[in-house]
Design a protein around this motif. Structure first.
Motif, PDB file in Angstrom:
ATOM      1  N   HIS A   8       1.194  -1.163   0.055  1.00 51.66           N
ATOM      2  CA  HIS A   8       0.130  -0.357  -0.158  1.00 51.66           C
ATOM      3  C   HIS A   8       0.844   0.859  -0.439  1.00 51.66           C
ATOM      4  CE1 HIS A   8      -3.440   2.114  -0.222  1.00 51.66           C
ATOM      5  NE2 HIS A   8      -3.507   2.739   1.278  1.00 51.66           N
ATOM      6  N   HIS A  49      -0.481  11.535   6.259  1.00 52.02           N
ATOM      7  CA  HIS A  49      -1.631  12.647   7.366  1.00 52.02           C
ATOM      8  C   HIS A  49      -2.503  11.054   7.168  1.00 52.02           C
ATOM      9  CE1 HIS A  49      -2.706   9.433   2.989  1.00 52.02           C
ATOM     10  NE2 HIS A  49      -3.374   9.732   3.600  1.00 52.02           N
ATOM     11  N   ASP A  53      -5.435   3.775   6.478  1.00 55.85           N
ATOM     12  CA  ASP A  53      -4.835   3.216   5.958  1.00 55.85           C
ATOM     13  C   ASP A  53      -2.937   3.840   5.971  1.00 55.85           C
ATOM     14  OD1 ASP A  53      -6.701   6.281   3.741  1.00 55.85           O
ATOM     15  OD2 ASP A  53      -5.114   4.571   2.102  1.00 55.85           O
ATOM     16  N   HIS A  54      -3.348   4.547   7.151  1.00 57.19           N
ATOM     17  CA  HIS A  54      -2.226   4.445   6.603  1.00 57.19           C
ATOM     18  C   HIS A  54      -1.089   5.197   7.690  1.00 57.19           C
ATOM     19  CE1 HIS A  54      -2.040   7.032   2.989  1.00 57.19           C
ATOM     20  NE2 HIS A  54      -2.429   7.197   3.002  1.00 57.19           N
ATOM     21  N   ASP A 139      -0.945  10.850   0.166  1.00 59.59           N
ATOM     22  CA  ASP A 139      -1.872  10.740  -0.965  1.00 59.59           C
ATOM     23  C   ASP A 139      -1.566  12.190  -1.821  1.00 59.59           C
ATOM     24  OD1 ASP A 139      -2.418   8.249  -0.019  1.00 59.59           O
ATOM     25  OD2 ASP A 139      -3.824   8.662   0.514  1.00 59.59           O
ATOM     26  N   HIS A 190      -0.122   3.312  -3.214  1.00 58.66           N
ATOM     27  CA  HIS A 190      -0.964   3.509  -3.209  1.00 58.66           C
ATOM     28  C   HIS A 190      -2.021   2.682  -4.649  1.00 58.66           C
ATOM     29  CE1 HIS A 190      -4.550   5.325  -1.822  1.00 58.66           C
ATOM     30  NE2 HIS A 190      -4.067   5.892  -0.034  1.00 58.66           N
TER      31      HIS A 190
HETATM   32 MN    MN Z   1      -4.560   6.132   1.393  1.00 63.11          MN
END
Ligand code: MN
Ligand code: NI
Length: 226
Positions: A8, A49, A53-54, A139, A190
């Motif tokens: 990811h 951020h 998913d981070h 992102d 990503h």
């Molecule tokens: Mn993301």
């Protein structure tokens, strides 16, 4: 410098004699089920951020390794309220750590934390020392602010850019970004983790080739040297 792709938008960067984990989202990523987060070493954890998913595996890694979090002020404060330690920054600022300088640069995205807390502004990082320099896009959409990077930072050896489209740039915009930041070597991230960001990897690589650029898409767990 070495970069291990952890799936990811997750990276393990070895630079300036230290280990930096970026945006760890591993335990809930089926594509990365061969990566054991409890065996990862880290001196620092960088967070671009607040999205789940981070940040998902940040607390578990930091509690075990005692790594220091580097992120924006709001995200660092959120983790400090959970008893973890961090160094808060904000856009445009740079700070010299023991591995090198980190500059927080603009990313066009959003940044709410998993419990709905405002996660400050999303960011990317440029990280450098006497011999090494990389850009981690985070992102982001393509933005002309990227043109400031070669004007304000040392020459990049590699740029880590999102290529999955839908939530971030797609590979075409990432290719243009690589022009603007004057860095022909791009590590794409990503992508493929979720249905809307599944991509045709060969198409993406061919697009970069057509523009005389290199798009690297390592296997999850693969370590690249720059
Ligand atoms: Mn993301
Ligand atoms: Ni996001």
């Amino acid at each position: 410098m070495n970069i291990t792709y952890l799936g990811h938008a997750s990276l393990l960067i070895e630079l300036g004699g230290k280990k930096l984990i970026v945006d760890p989202f591993i335990s809930a990523n089926p594509l990365a089920n061969h990566i054991d987060i409890d065996s990862l070493e880290a001196d620092y954890v960088l967070i671009t951020h607040g999205h789940q998913d981070h940040v998902l595996d940040v607390a578990q890694i930091v509690k075990r390794t005692d790594a220091m979090i580097i992120s924006n002020f709001e995200i660092v404060s959120w983790f400090e309220n959970q008893g973890l330690k961090g160094h808060g920054m904000n856009l445009g600022g740079k700070f010299r750590f023991d591995f090198g300088t980190v500059k927080m640069v603009n990313a066009i995205h959003s940044s709410v934390l998993p419990d709905g807390t405002h996660g400050g502004n999303p960011a990317g990082f440029v990280i450098w020392n006497e011999t090494e320099c990389l850009y981690i896009g985070g992102d982001t959409a393509l933005t002309e602010d990227m043109k400031l990077i070669p004007l304000t930072c040392p020459k990049l050896q590699v740029a880590v850019l999102p290529i999955g489209d839908n939530f971030t740039m797609g590979f075409e915009d990432a290719c243009r970004a690589s022009e603007w930041i004057k860095c022909n070597t791009v590590l794409g991230y990503h992508y493929d983790t979720f249905e809307p960001i599944k991509i045709d990897k060969n198409l993406a690589i061919a697009h970069f080739n057509k523009h005389y650029k290199l798009l690297q898409l390592p296997e999850i767990g693969e370590r690249l040297t720059y």
